[in-house]
Design a protein around this motif. Sequence first.
Motif, PDB file in Angstrom:
ATOM      1  N   THR A   1      -9.162  10.414   3.351  1.00  0.00           N
ATOM      2  CA  THR A   1      -9.856   9.689   2.295  1.00  0.00           C
ATOM      3  C   THR A   1     -10.329   8.359   2.890  1.00  0.00           C
ATOM      4  OG1 THR A   1      -9.751   8.961  -0.017  1.00  0.00           O
ATOM      5  CG2 THR A   1      -7.826   8.481   1.353  1.00  0.00           C
ATOM      6  N   ILE A   2     -11.072   7.587   2.101  1.00  0.00           N
ATOM      7  CA  ILE A   2     -11.626   6.345   2.630  1.00  0.00           C
ATOM      8  C   ILE A   2     -11.107   5.119   1.885  1.00  0.00           C
ATOM      9  CG2 ILE A   2     -13.743   7.376   3.552  1.00  0.00           C
ATOM     10  CD1 ILE A   2     -15.178   6.330   1.015  1.00  0.00           C
ATOM     11  N   CYS A   3     -11.096   4.026   2.605  1.00  0.00           N
ATOM     12  CA  CYS A   3     -10.767   2.708   2.072  1.00  0.00           C
ATOM     13  C   CYS A   3     -11.990   2.176   1.324  1.00  0.00           C
ATOM     14  CB  CYS A   3     -10.413   1.801   3.252  1.00  0.00           C
ATOM     15  SG  CYS A   3      -9.998   0.101   2.824  1.00  0.00           S
ATOM     16  N   ARG A   4     -11.792   1.152   0.521  1.00  0.00           N
ATOM     17  CA  ARG A   4     -12.922   0.552  -0.211  1.00  0.00           C
ATOM     18  C   ARG A   4     -13.991  -0.012   0.730  1.00  0.00           C
ATOM     19  NH1 ARG A   4     -10.816  -4.549  -3.550  1.00  0.00           N
ATOM     20  NH2 ARG A   4      -9.387  -3.003  -4.381  1.00  0.00           N
ATOM     21  N   CYS A   5     -13.594  -0.292   2.007  1.00  0.00           N
ATOM     22  CA  CYS A   5     -14.561  -0.828   2.978  1.00  0.00           C
ATOM     23  C   CYS A   5     -15.357   0.286   3.668  1.00  0.00           C
ATOM     24  CB  CYS A   5     -13.843  -1.681   4.022  1.00  0.00           C
ATOM     25  SG  CYS A   5     -12.836  -0.706   5.168  1.00  0.00           S
ATOM     26  N   GLY A   6     -14.957   1.538   3.451  1.00  0.00           N
ATOM     27  CA  GLY A   6     -15.662   2.661   4.056  1.00  0.00           C
ATOM     28  C   GLY A   6     -14.972   3.266   5.265  1.00  0.00           C
ATOM     29  N   ARG A   7     -13.957   2.567   5.813  1.00  0.00           N
ATOM     30  CA  ARG A   7     -13.206   3.126   6.935  1.00  0.00           C
ATOM     31  C   ARG A   7     -12.218   4.186   6.442  1.00  0.00           C
ATOM     32  NH1 ARG A   7     -12.200  -2.542   7.982  1.00  0.00           N
ATOM     33  NH2 ARG A   7     -13.552  -3.334   9.626  1.00  0.00           N
ATOM     34  N   LYS A   8     -11.696   4.974   7.386  1.00  0.00           N
ATOM     35  CA  LYS A   8     -10.679   5.966   7.044  1.00  0.00           C
ATOM     36  C   LYS A   8      -9.412   5.260   6.568  1.00  0.00           C
ATOM     37  CE  LYS A   8      -7.650   9.060   9.483  1.00  0.00           C
ATOM     38  NZ  LYS A   8      -7.370   9.685  10.754  1.00  0.00           N
ATOM     39  N   ALA A   9      -8.896   5.681   5.415  1.00  0.00           N
ATOM     40  CA  ALA A   9      -7.660   5.108   4.873  1.00  0.00           C
ATOM     41  C   ALA A   9      -6.461   5.866   5.414  1.00  0.00           C
ATOM     42  CB  ALA A   9      -7.678   5.176   3.345  1.00  0.00           C
ATOM     43  N   ILE A  10      -5.469   5.116   5.899  1.00  0.00           N
ATOM     44  CA  ILE A  10      -4.248   5.751   6.399  1.00  0.00           C
ATOM     45  C   ILE A  10      -2.994   5.151   5.775  1.00  0.00           C
ATOM     46  CG2 ILE A  10      -5.249   6.449   8.614  1.00  0.00           C
ATOM     47  CD1 ILE A  10      -3.769   4.002   9.853  1.00  0.00           C
ATOM     48  N   LEU A  11      -3.134   4.063   5.025  1.00  0.00           N
ATOM     49  CA  LEU A  11      -1.994   3.374   4.425  1.00  0.00           C
ATOM     50  C   LEU A  11      -2.141   3.310   2.903  1.00  0.00           C
ATOM     51  CD1 LEU A  11      -1.762   0.472   7.018  1.00  0.00           C
ATOM     52  CD2 LEU A  11      -0.304   2.507   6.904  1.00  0.00           C
ATOM     53  N   ASN A  12      -1.021   2.978   2.241  1.00  0.00           N
ATOM     54  CA  ASN A  12      -0.994   2.914   0.781  1.00  0.00           C
ATOM     55  C   ASN A  12      -0.616   1.503   0.348  1.00  0.00           C
ATOM     56  OD1 ASN A  12      -1.212   5.906   0.456  1.00  0.00           O
ATOM     57  ND2 ASN A  12       0.713   5.798   1.582  1.00  0.00           N
ATOM     58  N   GLY A  13      -1.520   0.844  -0.357  1.00  0.00           N
ATOM     59  CA  GLY A  13      -1.224  -0.479  -0.888  1.00  0.00           C
ATOM     60  C   GLY A  13      -0.694  -0.348  -2.299  1.00  0.00           C
ATOM     61  N   ARG A  14       0.438  -1.012  -2.591  1.00  0.00           N
ATOM     62  CA  ARG A  14       0.998  -1.006  -3.948  1.00  0.00           C
ATOM     63  C   ARG A  14       0.505  -2.219  -4.702  1.00  0.00           C
ATOM     64  NH1 ARG A  14       7.390  -0.826  -4.666  1.00  0.00           N
ATOM     65  NH2 ARG A  14       7.066   1.390  -4.159  1.00  0.00           N
ATOM     66  N   LYS A  15       0.080  -1.990  -5.935  1.00  0.00           N
ATOM     67  CA  LYS A  15      -0.345  -3.081  -6.815  1.00  0.00           C
ATOM     68  C   LYS A  15       0.537  -3.077  -8.057  1.00  0.00           C
ATOM     69  CE  LYS A  15      -5.325  -3.345  -6.027  1.00  0.00           C
ATOM     70  NZ  LYS A  15      -6.610  -2.947  -6.621  1.00  0.00           N
ATOM     71  N   ILE A  16       0.962  -4.254  -8.442  1.00  0.00           N
ATOM     72  CA  ILE A  16       1.657  -4.423  -9.717  1.00  0.00           C
ATOM     73  C   ILE A  16       0.831  -5.407 -10.527  1.00  0.00           C
ATOM     74  CG2 ILE A  16       3.757  -5.220 -10.865  1.00  0.00           C
ATOM     75  CD1 ILE A  16       5.329  -4.245  -8.458  1.00  0.00           C
ATOM     76  N   ASN A  17       0.421  -4.976 -11.716  1.00  0.00           N
ATOM     77  CA  ASN A  17      -0.473  -5.765 -12.566  1.00  0.00           C
ATOM     78  C   ASN A  17      -1.731  -6.195 -11.803  1.00  0.00           C
ATOM     79  OD1 ASN A  17       1.254  -5.663 -14.842  1.00  0.00           O
ATOM     80  ND2 ASN A  17       2.506  -7.276 -13.952  1.00  0.00           N
ATOM     81  N   GLY A  18      -2.241  -5.303 -10.958  1.00  0.00           N
ATOM     82  CA  GLY A  18      -3.487  -5.557 -10.240  1.00  0.00           C
ATOM     83  C   GLY A  18      -3.366  -6.361  -8.966  1.00  0.00           C
ATOM     84  N   GLU A  19      -2.138  -6.818  -8.625  1.00  0.00           N
ATOM     85  CA  GLU A  19      -1.928  -7.643  -7.431  1.00  0.00           C
ATOM     86  C   GLU A  19      -1.189  -6.836  -6.363  1.00  0.00           C
ATOM     87  OE1 GLU A  19      -2.366 -11.212  -7.008  1.00  0.00           O
ATOM     88  OE2 GLU A  19      -3.566 -11.227  -8.834  1.00  0.00           O
ATOM     89  N   PHE A  20      -1.665  -6.895  -5.118  1.00  0.00           N
ATOM     90  CA  PHE A  20      -0.963  -6.213  -4.029  1.00  0.00           C
ATOM     91  C   PHE A  20       0.411  -6.846  -3.810  1.00  0.00           C
ATOM     92  CE2 PHE A  20      -5.268  -4.832  -2.799  1.00  0.00           C
ATOM     93  CZ  PHE A  20      -5.009  -3.482  -2.584  1.00  0.00           C
ATOM     94  N   VAL A  21       1.415  -5.982  -3.593  1.00  0.00           N
ATOM     95  CA  VAL A  21       2.760  -6.453  -3.272  1.00  0.00           C
ATOM     96  C   VAL A  21       3.215  -5.730  -2.005  1.00  0.00           C
ATOM     97  CG1 VAL A  21       3.392  -6.998  -5.657  1.00  0.00           C
ATOM     98  CG2 VAL A  21       3.865  -4.710  -4.755  1.00  0.00           C
ATOM     99  N   PHE A  22       4.080  -6.379  -1.246  1.00  0.00           N
ATOM    100  CA  PHE A  22       4.522  -5.822   0.029  1.00  0.00           C
ATOM    101  C   PHE A  22       6.039  -5.794   0.163  1.00  0.00           C
ATOM    102  CE2 PHE A  22       0.212  -7.252   0.426  1.00  0.00           C
ATOM    103  CZ  PHE A  22      -0.392  -6.181   1.066  1.00  0.00           C
ATOM    104  N   GLU A  23       6.742  -6.059  -0.946  1.00  0.00           N
ATOM    105  CA  GLU A  23       8.194  -5.974  -0.976  1.00  0.00           C
ATOM    106  C   GLU A  23       8.604  -5.242  -2.236  1.00  0.00           C
ATOM    107  OE1 GLU A  23       9.841  -9.883  -0.702  1.00  0.00           O
ATOM    108  OE2 GLU A  23       8.985 -10.265   1.271  1.00  0.00           O
ATOM    109  N   GLY A  24       9.777  -4.618  -2.187  1.00  0.00           N
ATOM    110  CA  GLY A  24      10.289  -3.907  -3.353  1.00  0.00           C
ATOM    111  C   GLY A  24      10.887  -2.577  -2.976  1.00  0.00           C
ATOM    112  N   ALA A  25      11.365  -1.854  -3.979  1.00  0.00           N
ATOM    113  CA  ALA A  25      11.983  -0.547  -3.767  1.00  0.00           C
ATOM    114  C   ALA A  25      10.961   0.435  -3.201  1.00  0.00           C
ATOM    115  CB  ALA A  25      12.545  -0.018  -5.080  1.00  0.00           C
ATOM    116  N   GLN A  26      11.443   1.373  -2.394  1.00  0.00           N
ATOM    117  CA  GLN A  26      10.524   2.329  -1.783  1.00  0.00           C
ATOM    118  C   GLN A  26       9.823   3.181  -2.829  1.00  0.00           C
ATOM    119  OE1 GLN A  26      12.010   5.546   0.872  1.00  0.00           O
ATOM    120  NE2 GLN A  26      10.355   4.917   2.240  1.00  0.00           N
ATOM    121  N   VAL A  27      10.537   3.579  -3.875  1.00  0.00           N
ATOM    122  CA  VAL A  27       9.959   4.463  -4.882  1.00  0.00           C
ATOM    123  C   VAL A  27       9.605   3.681  -6.136  1.00  0.00           C
ATOM    124  CG1 VAL A  27      10.344   6.491  -6.330  1.00  0.00           C
ATOM    125  CG2 VAL A  27      11.261   6.434  -3.998  1.00  0.00           C
ATOM    126  N   ALA A  28       8.337   3.667  -6.466  1.00  0.00           N
ATOM    127  CA  ALA A  28       7.821   3.168  -7.742  1.00  0.00           C
ATOM    128  C   ALA A  28       6.644   4.083  -8.066  1.00  0.00           C
ATOM    129  CB  ALA A  28       7.381   1.712  -7.631  1.00  0.00           C
TER     130      ALA A  28
END
Length: 198
Positions: free
Chosen positions: A144-171
């Motif tokens: 699949t592709i990223c919003r920039c058009g490159r190939k997406a390989i990672l998953n960004g988590r958003k809470i209330n529309g904001e990216f977060v990089f800490e927290g439990a593995q499963v949400a």
Amino acid sequence: MSKLYFRYGAMNCGKSTALMQVMHNYEERGMQAMIIKPYTDTKGGDQVVSRLGITKTVDLLVKTDENVIDAVKRWMEKNGAVQCILVDEVQFLKAAQIDQLFEIAVKGNVPVICYGLRTDFSMRGFEGSERLLLLAHSLEELKTICRCGRKAILNGRKINGEFVFEGAQVAIDGENHVEYESLCANCYFDYKEAKVNA
């Protein structure tokens, strides 16, 4: 001998849709396949849910400590033999359960096709996915592709529309204002740096 397959990709690459297409192909040919999903994935309850709006009822919900071989045998005693086993959200299974799926494919001679994520929102591996990367006879990336058009390989988590990089593995996506966005590595690091510097 049948094989254990791992078809992986970032969020929104069409994993669940692909699973349902394979299920349809078996059904269309008069063959029985079954769908397994971990209890951990509460999205959709006992349904596989595609972002295209397609759903399919799961045949077997597997608990974290459940022996998959025993669960599949019990299901087949009631419903008959299967020609294929499809697993959705496989990353949530334990390593021992992946070993059991491997045994079903090899000793039971039933193809097992698993769909899931390789890594979580913080680039850590999931237990089930890590084991699959070691054992699967076949690895296939669904792209699949990223919003920039490159190939997406990672998953960004958003809470209330904001990216977060800490927290439990499963949400779970769609619960408690949690959503995910597939990202290329460049955008992932850009968002992470912006969060750190905010």
